[in-house]
Design an enzyme around this catalytic site. Structure first.
Site, short mmCIF file in Angstrom:
data_model
loop_
_atom_site.label_atom_id
_atom_site.label_comp_id
_atom_site.label_asym_id
_atom_site.label_seq_id
_atom_site.Cartn_x
_atom_site.Cartn_y
_atom_site.Cartn_z
N SER A 65 0.79 -1.25 0.00
CA SER A 65 0.00 0.00 0.00
C SER A 65 0.82 1.29 0.00
O SER A 65 0.26 2.37 -0.12
CB SER A 65 -0.93 0.02 1.20
OG SER A 65 -2.02 -0.83 0.94
N LYS A 68 0.19 3.48 -2.88
CA LYS A 68 -0.98 4.36 -2.95
C LYS A 68 -0.59 5.84 -2.87
O LYS A 68 -1.30 6.71 -3.38
CB LYS A 68 -1.98 3.99 -1.84
CG LYS A 68 -2.61 2.59 -2.02
CD LYS A 68 -3.45 2.17 -0.82
CE LYS A 68 -4.31 0.94 -0.99
NZ LYS A 68 -3.64 -0.34 -1.13
N TYR A 190 -3.78 -2.44 -10.21
CA TYR A 190 -3.67 -2.23 -8.76
C TYR A 190 -2.76 -3.29 -8.13
O TYR A 190 -1.88 -2.98 -7.31
CB TYR A 190 -5.07 -2.25 -8.14
CG TYR A 190 -5.05 -2.29 -6.63
CD1 TYR A 190 -4.88 -1.13 -5.88
CD2 TYR A 190 -5.20 -3.50 -5.95
CE1 TYR A 190 -4.84 -1.19 -4.49
CE2 TYR A 190 -5.16 -3.55 -4.57
CZ TYR A 190 -4.99 -2.40 -3.84
OH TYR A 190 -4.94 -2.45 -2.48
N TYR A 242 -4.46 3.66 7.97
CA TYR A 242 -5.78 3.05 8.10
C TYR A 242 -6.43 3.49 9.42
O TYR A 242 -6.40 4.67 9.75
CB TYR A 242 -5.69 1.51 8.02
CG TYR A 242 -4.74 1.05 6.96
CD1 TYR A 242 -4.99 1.36 5.63
CD2 TYR A 242 -3.59 0.34 7.27
CE1 TYR A 242 -4.11 0.95 4.64
CE2 TYR A 242 -2.72 -0.07 6.28
CZ TYR A 242 -2.98 0.25 4.97
OH TYR A 242 -2.12 -0.14 4.02
N VAL A 260 1.27 -3.67 3.80
CA VAL A 260 1.27 -4.97 4.48
C VAL A 260 2.51 -5.83 4.17
O VAL A 260 2.67 -6.90 4.72
CB VAL A 260 -0.02 -5.81 4.22
CG1 VAL A 260 -1.24 -5.15 4.84
CG2 VAL A 260 -0.21 -6.10 2.74
N1 GLN Z 1 -2.30 -5.53 -1.89
C1 GLN Z 1 -2.89 -5.37 -0.59
C2 GLN Z 1 -4.39 -5.47 -0.70
O1 GLN Z 1 -4.92 -5.05 -1.68
C3 GLN Z 1 -2.47 -4.03 -0.06
C4 GLN Z 1 -3.00 -3.78 1.30
C5 GLN Z 1 -2.08 -3.03 2.18
O2 GLN Z 1 -0.85 -2.95 2.04
N2 GLN Z 1 -2.67 -2.52 3.23
O3 GLN Z 1 -5.05 -5.96 0.17
#
Ligand code: GLN
Length: 306
Positions: A65, A68, A190, A242, A260
């Site tokens: 993430s 993003k 994505y 988050y 993650v």
């Molecule tokens: N690729 C992970 C997902 O789509 C990314 C989530 C994350 O890093 N929080 O769930």
């Protein structure tokens, strides 16, 4: 007084390196499960060109993430405030892959850093480009000054195979008219963004333009206006972790973003970019030692944005 960043980081690394075992490596993406939970790296890059790194900071890991931040930056740079018709900018207070909030908010994700929001931003990038995957890769190579970074095809395939929840989010948004492209195309892009492999040094360097009012320090190229760079940093501050964004702001006091894969990036405006990697995550999906490292860093250096 010139702070000795190396000494501070080395002390923190030494101190924390035996504190493994308090989190869990992400296992809902099977390819991530194989990562050694004891990896631990820290890198710091200053606007003056100093690069400091400790531990496993040169080893590429899945940025997840953290991507993003960069996809938002690309879409914001090109489309300006019109993107806020597709995605909000309020902290979510919910898990990164929550479905329930999206239904309440009629397919407009709360912010660009939860999965639904990043999927809407990905849809914008896909509409813009003939070869959006290559475009994102080229951008990341440019900002990290590393032309050899690559997508990890195995991680991308693994996310694809187990991406039912992300597929649900895109389908739901599409039912509200908030996705323009084919669902599979948006998901494929994505998953690739998340499956990019970069090291702590790559990421700390890539964050520098956010610390430099939108200008890439190496060649003076402007990637974001001053105002948009400020706004992007604000969103990192309020939404980067988050439903733990408040906790991160409280303990660390910097704009940042987690993934993650166990990475966390953060910046100190006007000074530096920093990245920590430690794959064991807390229940909110943020790296346990990553948060601890940054907390100790701002405490011991006495610098944060506050
Ligand atoms: N690729 C992970 C997902 O789509 C990314 C989530 C994350 O890093 N929080 O769930």
């Amino acid at each position: 007084l010139q702070l000795n960043y190396f000494q501070i980081l080395r002390e923190i690394h030494d101190e924390l390196q035996n504190q493994f075992g308090h989190g869990k490596v992400a296992d809902y993406i099977p390819a991530l499960r194989r990562v050694d939970p004891r990896k631990f790296g820290i890198a710091l890059c200053t606007l003056d060109g100093e690069v400091i790194h400790i531990g496993d900071a040169l080893e590429p890991f899945s940025i997840q993430s953290i991507s993003k931040v960069f996809t938002l930056s690309m879409a914001f740079a090109k489309h300006g405030d019109s993107i806020w018709r597709r995605v909000g900018k309020e902290p979510s207070g919910n898990a990164f892959n929550s479905l329930v909030q999206l239904e309440h908010e009629r397919g407009i994700p709360r912010n660009p850093f939860i999965n639904a929001g990043a999927l809407a931003i990905t849809d914008i990038l896909v509409s813009d480009q003939e070869n959006p995957k290559q475009f994102f890769l080229d951008f990341m190579r440019k900002v990290s000054l590393n032309p050899s970074i690559q997508y990890d095809a195995e991680v991308a395939a693994s996310e694809q195979e187990h991406g039912y929840r992300n597929a649900a989010l895109v389908n739901f948004m599409k039912s509200h008219g908030n996705i323009q492209n084919a669902v599979d195309l948006v998901l494929d892009n994505y998953f690739h963004h998340c499956a990019l492999s970069m090291s702590c040094v790559d990421l700390a360097r890539a964050m520098l333009y956010f610390a430099n009012h939108g200008i890439l320090p190496v060649n003076g190229e402007r990637l974001l206006t001053v105002s948009r760079a400020k706004r992007l940093n604000s969103i990192m501050m309020t939404c980067g972790f988050y439903d733990q964004a408040g906790e991160f702001a409280f303990r660390v006091g910097l704009p940042g973003k987690s993934g993650v894969g166990g990475g966390i990036v953060a910046i100190i405006p006007g000074k530096l970019g920093i990245c920590v990697w430690s794959p064991e995550l807390n229940p909110k999906g943020n790296s346990v030692l990553g948060m601890k490292t940054l907390e100790l860093f701002t405490t011991r250096t006495g610098i944060s944005i506050f």
